[in-house]
Design a protein around this motif. Structure first.
Motif: not given
Length: 498
Positions: A306-320
């Motif tokens: 997205s052009g910026s450092l990632p701020l979100h990290k999913a803990q499982n596939e459902e959250e993704l």
């Protein structure tokens, strides 16, 4: 510039007919229904257009020779394909003196020989009544050479009035090359009459009063040079009537849906897919997209595309998946239209692999793909030493190269992943002559647990469904010496690891 400017670009004057061309006629003309006393047709110029012509000539006279030389210098690189119209709003036009049914024109399809930046309205309903602020109302995106694109007529007006096009573009019909031109209807455009101050005839008795002078922009139209027919010939309809009598926008023109008429008996019902209604995406209960599209959007954010450092990290596939849905629902329509728009023009040719012998047994490791695109595209370049263990910084570690249309090229596993999760592919492309869908398949388990820094590409999922030819990028001689084939030298670091 004068006080009739449309923001940054200026209104074309005299259809830019002051330009000269050695190859083509440059005097655009359009047949008039007005006749003189002798019964001969003549070409009428309105007072408003006369004012624009005079102002345009004044601006050109004030230019330097260098500035004049740039006017229209890229007109031959931009090509008219067809106009787009609403079949739900029929309109008559004269052909050889007889009325013929036609569609109401709302847009145009174009293609450029070179990469260009194109203006897209955030709200496609913006027009001469609402006015357009070029600083606030447009998004801009790069369109690759050879990639067809569509614009509303107002977006087209702002594109074609740039100096490099200067109101004209190339057209082709019946084996003949000629020019198409922007022409404007300016009678109702109030600002244009302020130019009378410059002409010194503010109270000229010959100037007839106009009932309407409240338009905030002139109305754009497209005309062909004389003896080349009308730009409305072969107009493509972007809407279709369903079996229940409702009008819907065809899927490939979803961005134009707000232009669909709201008249009684002509209700807006969404977007047509193969002449059927597709679901609305107004809320999550209607969000029924394939998983690979949803998680590709979430991975763009997590992996920094997205052009910026990632701020979100999913803990499982459902959250993704939930995060992907949130991102989709929060998108502007202009971006949503791009999702998956190029998936059918990127073709997988074969799988690339390294062959080696371990303990006297053959070992095959898949390391990438050979691809081919129907249009010119930007392809990521990533150091072969970087992988799921080292991680990849999308801002620092990825550069891009242009691959021309029809040129076969190769990508590593991770270049493949970063290419396919972009909006225009949204996790898939096609393969073989039947254009079967080829989905980017990823393994998430170790990535979600934090054991590795990137998801891992799964080759088996696609191979099992669609048999693919495997190309070995290396040779092994009788002494066991491994050498890389010349066309795959950039993959050499992967050979050294084995």
């Amino acid at each position: 510039m004068s006080n009739y400017e449309m923001g940054k670009p200026s209104i074309p004057v005299n259809n830019l007919s002051n330009q000269k061309s050695k190859k083509k006629r440059s005097e655009p003309t359009v047949k008039s229904t007005t006749k003189n006393k002798a019964g001969d047709t003549y070409y009428k110029i309105t007072s408003a257009n006369s004012l624009l012509i005079a102002e345009g000539n004044r601006l050109i006279d004030a230019m330097t020779e260098e500035e004049r030389a740039k006017l229209g210098n890229k007109s031959d690189t931009l090509h008219f394909i067809c106009q787009l119209g609403l079949a739900s709003k029929k309109r008559s036009r004269k052909v050889n003196g007889e009325n013929t049914d036609s569609f109401t024109p709302v847009g145009v399809r174009l293609v450029s020989d070179i990469d260009i930046v194109v203006p897209y309205l955030k709200d496609v309903t913006k027009n001469n009544k609402t006015g357009i602020d070029p600083d606030e109302d447009f998004d801009y995106r790069m369109v690759s050479a050879g990639e067809e694109f569509t614009l509303t007529l107002y977006e087209f007006m702002y594109l074609i009035t740039r100096d490099e096009y200067n109101g004209r573009l190339s057209a082709h019909k019946d084996g003949k090359d000629f020019y198409a031109y922007l022409s404007v209807k300016a009678n109702a455009y109030g600002e244009v009459y302020k130019l009378m101050d410059n002409e010194g005839d503010k109270k000229d008795s010959k100037t007839q009063p106009f009932k309407r002078k409240d338009a905030k922009l002139p109305t754009p139209t497209i005309i062909f040079e004389r003896n080349n027919g009308s730009s409305r010939e072969n107009m493509v309809d972007i809407d279709v009537r369903t079996e229940d009598g409702e009008w819907v926008i065809r899927k490939e023109y979803k961005r134009f849906e707000p232009l669909l008429s709201k008249r009684k008996g002509n209700k807006r019902k969404g977007v047509a897919d193969n002449n059927t209604q597709s679901p609305s995406f107004n809320d999550s209960k209607h969000l029924n997209l394939p998983k690979h599209i949803i998680w590709s959007l979430a991975l763009q954010e997590e992996l920094g595309l997205s052009g910026s450092l990632p701020l979100h990290k999913a803990q499982n596939e459902e959250e993704l998946l939930n995060r992907g849905k949130e991102l989709f629902l929060s998108m502007e329509d202009t971006r949503r239209e791009l999702i998956g728009c190029k998936s059918s023009i990127l073709n997988v040719i074969n799988i690339l692999a390294i062959v080696s012998f371990v303990g006297g047994r053959e070992k095959i490791e898949n390391i990438g793909f050979s691809l081919l695109s129907d249009i010119a595209i930007q392809v990521p370049i990533i150091d072969m030493h970087l992988n799921h263990e080292t991680g990849i910084n999308a801002i620092v570690d990825i550069s891009y190269r242009t691959v021309t249309a029809g040129e076969e090229f190769s990508v590593s596993t991770y270049e493949w992943m970063y290419l396919l999760i972009q909006d225009e592919y949204a996790g898939s492309c096609v393969c073989d002559d039947k254009k079967k869908e080829f989905i980017l398949s990823l393994k998430f388990e170790k990535y979600m647990k934090g054991e590795i820094k990137l998801p891992m590409v799964s080759f088996n999922s696609n191979i099992n469904k669609i048999p693919m030819t495997t190309i070995y990028i290396n040779n092994i001689d009788k002494d066991g010496l491994i050498t890389i084939k010349p066309q795959y030298t950039r993959f050499a670091p992967l050979i050294k690891k084995n």
